[in-house]
Design an enzyme around this catalytic site. Sequence first.
Site, PDB file in Angstrom:
ATOM      1  N   ASP A  30      -5.006   7.636   3.271  1.00 17.99           N
ATOM      2  CA  ASP A  30      -4.604   6.530   3.633  1.00 17.99           C
ATOM      3  C   ASP A  30      -4.887   6.717   4.900  1.00 17.99           C
ATOM      4  O   ASP A  30      -5.701   7.427   5.560  1.00 17.99           O
ATOM      5  CB  ASP A  30      -2.991   7.316   3.877  1.00 17.99           C
ATOM      6  CG  ASP A  30      -2.175   6.044   4.241  1.00 17.99           C
ATOM      7  OD1 ASP A  30      -2.760   4.987   3.913  1.00 17.99           O
ATOM      8  OD2 ASP A  30      -1.149   5.589   5.691  1.00 17.99           O
ATOM      9  N   GLU A  31      -5.623   4.902   5.238  1.00 19.44           N
ATOM     10  CA  GLU A  31      -6.290   4.603   6.055  1.00 19.44           C
ATOM     11  C   GLU A  31      -7.158   5.011   5.952  1.00 19.44           C
ATOM     12  O   GLU A  31      -7.744   5.181   7.269  1.00 19.44           O
ATOM     13  CB  GLU A  31      -5.295   4.492   7.404  1.00 19.44           C
ATOM     14  CG  GLU A  31      -4.292   3.833   7.742  1.00 19.44           C
ATOM     15  CD  GLU A  31      -3.449   2.704   7.344  1.00 19.44           C
ATOM     16  OE1 GLU A  31      -4.613   2.340   7.331  1.00 19.44           O
ATOM     17  OE2 GLU A  31      -2.785   2.888   8.254  1.00 19.44           O
ATOM     18  N   ARG A  47       1.344  -7.797  10.957  1.00 23.22           N
ATOM     19  CA  ARG A  47       2.303  -7.934  11.134  1.00 23.22           C
ATOM     20  C   ARG A  47       3.633  -9.316  10.909  1.00 23.22           C
ATOM     21  O   ARG A  47       4.582  -8.266  10.546  1.00 23.22           O
ATOM     22  CB  ARG A  47       2.272  -6.920  12.465  1.00 23.22           C
ATOM     23  CG  ARG A  47       1.138  -6.290  12.686  1.00 23.22           C
ATOM     24  CD  ARG A  47       0.756  -4.920  12.110  1.00 23.22           C
ATOM     25  NE  ARG A  47       0.184  -5.499  10.883  1.00 23.22           N
ATOM     26  CZ  ARG A  47       0.128  -4.525  10.053  1.00 23.22           C
ATOM     27  NH1 ARG A  47       0.126  -3.666   9.503  1.00 23.22           N
ATOM     28  NH2 ARG A  47      -1.097  -5.374   8.786  1.00 23.22           N
ATOM     29  N   GLN A  95      -9.047  -3.347   8.136  1.00 18.05           N
ATOM     30  CA  GLN A  95      -8.430  -3.209   9.075  1.00 18.05           C
ATOM     31  C   GLN A  95      -8.699  -2.130   9.879  1.00 18.05           C
ATOM     32  O   GLN A  95      -7.934  -1.236  10.469  1.00 18.05           O
ATOM     33  CB  GLN A  95      -6.966  -3.072   8.607  1.00 18.05           C
ATOM     34  CG  GLN A  95      -6.414  -3.945   8.013  1.00 18.05           C
ATOM     35  CD  GLN A  95      -5.044  -3.988   7.420  1.00 18.05           C
ATOM     36  OE1 GLN A  95      -3.581  -3.278   8.263  1.00 18.05           O
ATOM     37  NE2 GLN A  95      -4.476  -4.429   6.182  1.00 18.05           N
ATOM     38  N   LYS A  97       0.301  -1.353   0.295  1.00 20.78           N
ATOM     39  CA  LYS A  97       0.070  -0.109   0.377  1.00 20.78           C
ATOM     40  C   LYS A  97       0.761   1.223   0.077  1.00 20.78           C
ATOM     41  O   LYS A  97       0.918   1.795  -1.115  1.00 20.78           O
ATOM     42  CB  LYS A  97      -0.915  -0.296   0.925  1.00 20.78           C
ATOM     43  CG  LYS A  97      -2.132   1.208   1.736  1.00 20.78           C
ATOM     44  CD  LYS A  97      -2.124   0.379   2.900  1.00 20.78           C
ATOM     45  CE  LYS A  97      -1.258   1.309   3.859  1.00 20.78           C
ATOM     46  NZ  LYS A  97      -1.814   1.815   4.786  1.00 20.78           N
TER      47      LYS A  97
END
Length: 811
Positions: A221-222, A605, A252, A37
């Site tokens: 972003d996010e 992660r 997420q 990403k």
Amino acid sequence: MTDPWKAQLAGLTEAQRQAVEHTSGPLLILAGPGSGKTRVITHRVACLLRQGVPSRAILALTFTNKAAQEMQARVARLVPGQPVWMGTFHRFCAQRLRHYASLLGLQPNYSIYDTSDAKAALKVAIEQSRVSTSHVTPEQIGSAISRFKNRLLLPEDLADRRLESSRETIAARVYPIYRQSLLQANAVDFDDLLLHMACLLRDYPDLRSELDARYQYVMVDEYQDTNLAQYAIARGLSIDSPNLAVVGDPDQSIYSWRGADRRNVLQLEQDYPELTTIRLEENFRSTPAILRAADALIRHNRQRKHKTLWTHRPEAAAVRLVQYASDLEEAEGIADAIASAVQSGQRRYSDFAVCYRISALSRTLEMAMRSRVIPYYIARGVEFYQRKEIKDVLAYLHLLNNPQHDVALRRIINVPVRGIGAKTVDRLQAYAQEHGVYLLAACRQAGLVPGIPPRTAGLVARFVAMYDRLSIKSAAPLEDLLRELLDETKLREYYEAQQDEDADNNPVANLDELVSAAVEFDARHPQDGSLEKFLEEVALVSDTDEWDGESDRVSLMTLHAAKGLEFPCVFIVAVEQDTLPHSRSRESSEELEEERRLLFVGMTRAIDQLQLSVARRRLVRGAPRIVAPSHFLFELPRDEFEVIETQDPARFMPRSGDWDLPDRQWNDEPDFIQHDAMDESDSPVQRAGLGSPWPLGIHAARVRQAAGLEEDQSELHPSKSTRPGRISRRGPSTMKTAADLLREQQQGSGVPPEAYQVGMVVSHPRYGSGRIQTLSGAGLKRTAEIVFFSDNLPHRFVLALTPLTIEEQAE
DNA sequence: TGGCCTATTTTTTTT
DNA sequence: AAATAGGCCA
């Protein structure tokens, strides 16, 4: 010579390349974990720059400064010399709002209240609004107001709106007064930064189109973590030039408690019919085993579009699932594992991360690391800028920057002690309110304030004089100002005097650290440094942002803080019921799903190795507890795991067909896997409002029904005992009415309440044997919390009323 | 008034 | 365990 840009594009997958080259028109990038990403964003920015888009026309909005910095650095590497503005929503708004403050009734030097400032202001507002606070805490009111703000609701919008709860009704009463007090203090809170910006864009079309034209290319972003206010900002900047590109992964989304709304994805589709969606599903990070486990987990979320995660990586180590006997063993086991991996030369410290749900869990880990001299970095439990002495100094600075900052004034008017007590401050406050001035102005007229004796008025005058002396210096370089301040206010002396021998928390050292931060700030801003800027930076920088991937240290962090990062080896600790999922999120299936996503984020992660662990015993709030493994663990494919039991074969871990919790006997269902239906809010267990889902919840519910009791036995409610049926499997002989119980219990046991001790094993006629976890109160009110071996759940008893027999003394 | 002691409650996550 | 609130004494 080959074109370096071509070479860069060649390193991308087809989907990634599409996303990078899609530069005009709205774009939604659904990017699974580890799908490159950041790479796509940075290359996309580079692509824009290569197309000749001026760098000032590009705006990249992120959630953390850390993410912004990293992206900025990577873009700089791709396209040197053309810095693009990248930063958090909050910072962007803070900077823009300086220019337009007057439109909002603020001055350009406005202060940004941090959480505790906001809380202090809120408390005053609550008092002033005279609402009954018997059933709501200030925090609850605060978070309700925060939700209003995040949903772009102003006080006037609430007037004709149906509110969802009494809590909201109360909050709606406080809200206008709180807002007024912020305005009067020339201050904004975190939510206001977004709210004000969004309102500006909505209410001033000329301004909006000007900014829209300026920021031709906006990236977010996010995106899954944006709230409505943030969406409104991104949208407001992307109407005339609709080149909005957002990147996110609904799986997420872990910030709904901060107002994040996953529906913003749908909103985007609605507002931009020509939206292009690109999915990035190939994972470049984790091993297949890690991905399979993560995928198996997230599949249990109902509110979700399925996504296929896949990777080209070869099979490697299985995910480890480790059971430790205690939190201590867990911490030491992990520390040992890290130490030996590093010692053997296989790994370096920075390859490891240890993640936990709540930051309170960092303590034990920290100690284990320290005792083995393992260097670690910790996403600070106690943030630097939150420490008393630092906050005191900052409060002085705030007041110098913004004399209307009443919260700051209240904080420091008597620090160090000057003989100006709470009474005096109250009188000043009343006077200020009456005359519509801020607190410092009232201080200047202390002599005129009714009720303040002349001597005290003199003390206040001295304080004001000192303020004025400092005020002259406030334009000086920060370092000088700070040193002057520490001197003039005698703060340094004050903290030197109360210095403990505790090397752990040394206020004077912290003050020195603040001075060096000031020195550093001066160096960074030789021209444009200002008090205002420094304070803004401090307010918007959390300690998480200071994470530094360079040094060779183990990372300890919360699962939230881990988002966006990756590590070769990841440990996730305390995957236990009531911790993950957290006890506060068992009410709604939505919250439960968010907890699941949180674990998903943590698991993904990991690059090479992932270990989940549980302990059997753990200190919870300082008290020893027996804890149960998270039911999320039972959603994971067992054959994927390497299950390790370090000790104590109490068989509470999931193993093939072996689920040995005591409640098994009341549970006919063959396999826990089938039980995710229990997560649904319409399951009978949930509907009955009876605590956590399967398996413990069912049992607990049944036991409680059988006993006709809720946990607090000091007040029996006979009416509750009449809940019928559904306990047949335990047989009628075990059923007792509350009246029976009451009779039994009123006899007590003859043992004086003071005789019980934590750790004792006692026996209860209904629940059997259990261990005393905590004790509180005294005499007739002395209460014990006991966890019974039969159900592993804590129950509270008033000792004087409970017929307990002592079976075993404390160890 | 202010400081200190005790009792009670708390703790999710962060810009 | 740690932070906070309430109560008591100098």
